[in-house]
Design a protein around this motif. Structure first.
Motif, PDB file in Angstrom:
ATOM      1  N   LYS A 162      46.333  26.339  32.132  1.00 62.29           N
ATOM      2  CA  LYS A 162      45.097  26.312  31.365  1.00 62.29           C
ATOM      3  C   LYS A 162      45.320  25.450  30.131  1.00 62.29           C
ATOM      4  O   LYS A 162      46.390  25.463  29.517  1.00 62.29           O
ATOM      5  CB  LYS A 162      44.669  27.725  30.965  1.00 62.29           C
ATOM      6  CG  LYS A 162      44.425  28.665  32.153  1.00 62.29           C
ATOM      7  CD  LYS A 162      43.897  30.008  31.718  1.00 62.29           C
ATOM      8  CE  LYS A 162      42.493  29.900  31.162  1.00 62.29           C
ATOM      9  NZ  LYS A 162      41.893  31.233  30.887  1.00 62.29           N
ATOM     10  N   GLU A 163      44.268  24.669  29.783  1.00 62.22           N
ATOM     11  CA  GLU A 163      44.403  23.794  28.628  1.00 62.22           C
ATOM     12  C   GLU A 163      44.534  24.580  27.335  1.00 62.22           C
ATOM     13  O   GLU A 163      45.183  24.141  26.386  1.00 62.22           O
ATOM     14  CB  GLU A 163      43.193  22.855  28.541  1.00 62.22           C
ATOM     15  CG  GLU A 163      43.105  21.860  29.695  1.00 62.22           C
ATOM     16  CD  GLU A 163      41.925  20.923  29.521  1.00 62.22           C
ATOM     17  OE1 GLU A 163      41.187  21.077  28.529  1.00 62.22           O
ATOM     18  OE2 GLU A 163      41.760  20.031  30.371  1.00 62.22           O
ATOM     19  N   GLN A 171      48.475  33.327  31.268  1.00 58.58           N
ATOM     20  CA  GLN A 171      48.083  32.490  32.392  1.00 58.58           C
ATOM     21  C   GLN A 171      47.967  33.343  33.647  1.00 58.58           C
ATOM     22  O   GLN A 171      48.831  34.192  33.914  1.00 58.58           O
ATOM     23  CB  GLN A 171      49.117  31.383  32.611  1.00 58.58           C
ATOM     24  CG  GLN A 171      49.180  30.354  31.494  1.00 58.58           C
ATOM     25  CD  GLN A 171      50.345  29.414  31.667  1.00 58.58           C
ATOM     26  OE1 GLN A 171      51.488  29.820  31.546  1.00 58.58           O
ATOM     27  NE2 GLN A 171      50.048  28.160  31.944  1.00 58.58           N
ATOM     28  N   HIS A 244      41.864  21.711  39.221  1.00 54.11           N
ATOM     29  CA  HIS A 244      42.764  22.772  38.787  1.00 54.11           C
ATOM     30  C   HIS A 244      44.218  22.410  39.113  1.00 54.11           C
ATOM     31  O   HIS A 244      44.493  21.721  40.105  1.00 54.11           O
ATOM     32  CB  HIS A 244      42.401  24.097  39.467  1.00 54.11           C
ATOM     33  CG  HIS A 244      40.984  24.512  39.230  1.00 54.11           C
ATOM     34  ND1 HIS A 244      40.567  25.147  38.083  1.00 54.11           N
ATOM     35  CD2 HIS A 244      39.865  24.364  40.010  1.00 54.11           C
ATOM     36  CE1 HIS A 244      39.264  25.393  38.147  1.00 54.11           C
ATOM     37  NE2 HIS A 244      38.813  24.930  39.321  1.00 54.11           N
TER      38      HIS A 244
END
Length: 289
Positions: A162-163, A171, A244
């Motif tokens: 995830k950014e 996560q 993703h």
């Protein structure tokens, strides 16, 4: 190499018909101090041979023992620097006489009939054997083996990158527990991610204990390369499905990368070849249902 010791020892030596002799041995590293309550019990012309032997044995181990009685310095034995004139008197390079007052006090005590209690030099600890062959252990040569895990373990999992992670957020982790893990946006998928096909890709655990990814029509990449057939996943592999990114992890004792443990690289870039493991697959992969 000098012997290193740490001492804080009080002792008492009995003598028939005479008061006991008490002493206190202290010091650290290779310097010790022996404080005795009766100087005459540790000095005298009749003890010259024992004293010379004790001094030589202490010097061989790099030890120094300073014998005192209160504030009187009687003698120093072992690894010491001795003036030439003292060597003429003691006939030893390992005996340094103390103060004149200490020598006079010891002589008067011995003249009064004090009995020597000097130990024999054989009581000193033995020297280290040379060469130090017994301390070396021959390396055991072991043949490298593959990393096949009969329990099909290693905690295989996919971790979603995830950014941005908010405070306390973790996560998402998807554990690959079965023989088939589906990735897509459909309600029946094991890994559901928005923006993908209903069935985007499949991760299979085959009979060779490998985890392989197969594309099901959606854009699927491993380390940036498009998956057109089946692609084996190694621990640390970067799996891209649509927009993703998932990272594949498996403990190295169960992963089958080189050299013999899942890690690609290391060993200064030189890797031993790993013998191929026997395959349990047929000539063609079974259909993925």
């Amino acid at each position: 190499m000098p012997t290193s010791v740490a001492a804080d020892l009080s002792f008492e030596l009995d003598r028939p018909g005479q008061p006991p002799v008490r002493g206190h041995l202290t010091g650290s590293a290779n310097r010790l101090t022996l404080d005795v309550d009766e100087p005459g019990a540790f000095a005298g012309s009749g003890d010259a041979g024992v004293v010379r032997a004790a001094g030589a044995a202490l010097a061989a181990r790099g030890l120094t023992v300073r014998v005192v009685s209160g504030d009187l310095h009687l003698i120093t034995l072992g690894a010491v620097r001795v003036p030439w004139w003292q060597r003429r008197v003691t006939r030893s390079r390992h005996i340094r006489l103390g103060s004149v007052r200490g020598a006079w006090t010891a002589a008067r005590s011995r003249a009064g009939g004090a009995e020597s209690v000097l130990p024999d030099a054989a009581m000193l600890p033995p020297t280290t054997l040379w060469p130090i062959v017994p301390t070396f252990v021959r390396p055991v040569r072991r043949s490298p083996t593959t990393t096949h895990d009969p329990a099909r373990g290693g905690s295989p999992r996919l971790v979603l990158e995830k950014e941005r992670l908010w405070a306390g957020e973790r996560q998402p982790v998807y554990w690959l527990e079965g023989d088939r893990t589906t990735i897509g946006s459909g309600p029946d998928c094991d890994v559901r991610l928005p923006g993908l096909l209903d069935l985007h890709a499949v991760v299979r655990h085959d009979d060779d204990d490998e985890f392989v990814v197969l594309s099901r029509g959606g854009l699927t990449r491993v380390h940036g390369a498009a998956v057109t057939g089946r692609q084996v996943l190694r621990t640390g592999a970067r799996l891209e499905v649509g927009e993703h990114v998932l990272a594949f992890y498996r403990e190295e004792h169960a992963d089958h990368g080189r050299p013999h443990g899942g890690r690609i690289g290391g060993e200064l870039g030189r890797q031993l070849p790993q013998d191929p493991r026997p395959s349990h697959r047929g000539p063609e992969d079974p259909p993925d249902l």
